[in-house]
Design a protein around this motif. Structure first.
Motif, PDB file in Angstrom:
ATOM      1  N   VAL A 293       4.531   2.641  -7.143  1.00 45.94           N
ATOM      2  CA  VAL A 293       5.085   1.726  -6.147  1.00 45.94           C
ATOM      3  C   VAL A 293       6.610   1.746  -6.176  1.00 45.94           C
ATOM      4  CG1 VAL A 293       5.169  -0.680  -5.379  1.00 45.94           C
ATOM      5  CG2 VAL A 293       3.027   0.269  -6.233  1.00 45.94           C
ATOM      6  N   LEU A 294       7.198   1.913  -7.351  1.00 42.87           N
ATOM      7  CA  LEU A 294       8.662   1.965  -7.442  1.00 42.87           C
ATOM      8  C   LEU A 294       9.230   3.124  -6.631  1.00 42.87           C
ATOM      9  CD1 LEU A 294       9.511   1.044 -11.150  1.00 42.87           C
ATOM     10  CD2 LEU A 294       9.739  -0.379  -9.109  1.00 42.87           C
TER      11      LEU A 294
ATOM     12  N   TYR B 186      -7.003   4.912   2.028  1.00 40.77           N
ATOM     13  CA  TYR B 186      -5.877   4.815   2.963  1.00 40.77           C
ATOM     14  C   TYR B 186      -4.548   5.117   2.266  1.00 40.77           C
ATOM     15  CZ  TYR B 186      -9.502   2.060   5.265  1.00 40.77           C
ATOM     16  OH  TYR B 186     -10.699   1.635   5.802  1.00 40.77           O
ATOM     17  N   GLU B 187      -3.717   5.862   2.961  1.00 47.95           N
ATOM     18  CA  GLU B 187      -2.336   6.037   2.509  1.00 47.95           C
ATOM     19  C   GLU B 187      -1.580   4.720   2.700  1.00 47.95           C
ATOM     20  OE1 GLU B 187      -0.753   8.775   1.092  1.00 47.95           O
ATOM     21  OE2 GLU B 187      -2.840   9.421   0.905  1.00 47.95           O
ATOM     22  N   PRO B 188      -0.523   4.489   1.938  1.00 49.00           N
ATOM     23  CA  PRO B 188       0.274   3.277   2.174  1.00 49.00           C
ATOM     24  C   PRO B 188       0.732   3.198   3.627  1.00 49.00           C
ATOM     25  CG  PRO B 188       0.914   4.295   0.115  1.00 49.00           C
ATOM     26  CD  PRO B 188      -0.027   5.263   0.785  1.00 49.00           C
ATOM     27  N   PHE B 189       0.651   1.998   4.187  1.00 52.81           N
ATOM     28  CA  PHE B 189       1.108   1.762   5.553  1.00 52.81           C
ATOM     29  C   PHE B 189       2.504   1.162   5.444  1.00 52.81           C
ATOM     30  CE2 PHE B 189       1.499  -0.618   9.520  1.00 52.81           C
ATOM     31  CZ  PHE B 189       1.042   0.313  10.449  1.00 52.81           C
TER      32      PHE B 189
ATOM     33  N   GLY C 230       4.243  -4.111   5.409  1.00 51.97           N
ATOM     34  CA  GLY C 230       3.510  -2.903   5.049  1.00 51.97           C
ATOM     35  C   GLY C 230       2.410  -3.221   4.057  1.00 51.97           C
ATOM     36  N   VAL C 231       1.619  -2.201   3.737  1.00 50.36           N
ATOM     37  CA  VAL C 231       0.556  -2.327   2.731  1.00 50.36           C
ATOM     38  C   VAL C 231       0.663  -1.137   1.787  1.00 50.36           C
ATOM     39  CG1 VAL C 231      -1.912  -2.540   2.283  1.00 50.36           C
ATOM     40  CG2 VAL C 231      -0.966  -3.415   4.434  1.00 50.36           C
ATOM     41  N   CYS C 232       0.744  -1.426   0.499  1.00 52.69           N
ATOM     42  CA  CYS C 232       0.769  -0.357  -0.500  1.00 52.69           C
ATOM     43  C   CYS C 232      -0.009  -0.825  -1.723  1.00 52.69           C
ATOM     44  CB  CYS C 232       2.206   0.017  -0.876  1.00 52.69           C
ATOM     45  SG  CYS C 232       2.315   1.408  -2.034  1.00 52.69           S
ATOM     46  N   ASP C 233      -1.329  -0.704  -1.662  1.00 46.67           N
ATOM     47  CA  ASP C 233      -2.138  -1.082  -2.816  1.00 46.67           C
ATOM     48  C   ASP C 233      -1.769  -0.229  -4.017  1.00 46.67           C
ATOM     49  OD1 ASP C 233      -3.431  -3.004  -1.349  1.00 46.67           O
ATOM     50  OD2 ASP C 233      -5.173  -1.761  -0.895  1.00 46.67           O
ATOM     51  N   ILE C 234      -1.846  -0.810  -5.202  1.00 47.79           N
ATOM     52  CA  ILE C 234      -1.296  -0.150  -6.387  1.00 47.79           C
ATOM     53  C   ILE C 234      -2.272   0.816  -7.061  1.00 47.79           C
ATOM     54  CG2 ILE C 234      -1.925  -1.995  -8.001  1.00 47.79           C
ATOM     55  CD1 ILE C 234       0.887  -1.464  -9.317  1.00 47.79           C
TER      56      ILE C 234
ATOM     57  N   LYS D  27       8.460  -6.476   3.872  1.00 52.03           N
ATOM     58  CA  LYS D  27       7.512  -7.099   2.948  1.00 52.03           C
ATOM     59  C   LYS D  27       6.336  -6.144   2.759  1.00 52.03           C
ATOM     60  CE  LYS D  27       8.603 -11.834   4.389  1.00 52.03           C
ATOM     61  NZ  LYS D  27       8.072 -13.098   4.955  1.00 52.03           N
ATOM     62  N   LEU D  28       5.823  -6.108   1.538  1.00 54.93           N
ATOM     63  CA  LEU D  28       4.762  -5.166   1.218  1.00 54.93           C
ATOM     64  C   LEU D  28       3.596  -5.912   0.579  1.00 54.93           C
ATOM     65  CD1 LEU D  28       4.624  -2.091   1.594  1.00 54.93           C
ATOM     66  CD2 LEU D  28       5.436  -1.842  -0.763  1.00 54.93           C
TER      67      LEU D  28
END
Length: 222
Positions: free
Chosen positions: A115-116, A11-14, A87-91, A21-22
């Motif tokens: 992530v930065l 999945y792409e970051p949501f 949001g969701v942004c797994d590293i 908040k992420l």
């Protein structure tokens, strides 16, 4: 020679420009990469039928979520995240595995997401919610490695579980807080059970369990 499994994030970051908040984790189980989902999986971030994040959020916010492999279940989760500006942004973008399982410790030759860069592009994000602490190959562990490349460090705010830190983004200069939640997985139940705060609540109510404890913890940050 043993064949190596390439575990890529499916999945792409949501995330969008309203995200505040992420959620930052590592990788979903390998079956989400191969598409071999089990009955009850949701084909979205944290959609494993064995995972506890969505059951916890379902209880906190009375979402009446469906836990099934349908588009409706996906849209329910997306709608909730957008409404709450989460949001969701797994590293982890990619990892190799000799054993095809979901353990963080089994990941090798790991490629991290920047992530930065996402925090620069979406500057309203002021809180990162790690789905795990600083144990090896956990989300906080990887994020610390990521920050080190930019000569940035996490500054401790509180050592009480969940541990709180903050850092200054090197480009935007935003002050961003991080929260290291207890992982929403069955594997983390032993860690929950060892906490004195959990033991105290369990003594007061014999029916109190590790999911109840996470609900109380997560409620304060979601």
């Amino acid at each position: 020679m043993q064949k190596v499994f390439l575990h890529s994030h499916p999945y792409e970051p949501f995330i969008d420009h309203n995200t505040e908040k992420l959620i930052v984790g590592t990788l979903p189980p390998p079956r989400f990469t191969t598409g071999d989902l089990k009955e009850g999986d949701v084909n979205f971030c944290y959609g494993s039928r064995d995972g506890q994040l969505w059951p916890i959020l379902d209880r906190i916010f009375n979402l009446n979520l469906k836990f099934e492999t349908t588009q409706e279940a996906i849209e329910q989760r997306k709608s909730f995240l957008k409404q709450r500006h989460i949001g969701v942004c797994d590293i982890v973008a990619l990892a190799e595995r000799e054993k095809v399982d979901a353990s963080d410790i089994g990941m090798q030759n790991i490629e991290l997401r920047n992530v930065l860069d996402y925090l620069e592009k979406y500057p309203k994000v002021k809180t990162l919610l790690f789905t795990g602490g600083n144990s090896k190959n956990g989300p906080e562990y990887f994020f610390r490695k990521h920050l080190k490349e930019y000569d940035v460090s996490l500054v401790n705010i509180s050592n009480t579980v969940p541990r709180l830190h903050q850092f200054i983004h090197p480009i935007t200069k935003n002050n961003i807080k991080t929260v290291s939640l207890i992982a929403p997985s069955g594997a983390a139940n032993i860690a929950v059970g060892s906490l004195e705060s959990y033991k105290r609540m369990k003594r007061e109510n014999a029916e109190f369990n590790t999911i109840d404890f996470r609900v109380l913890q997560y409620k304060g940050f979601f």
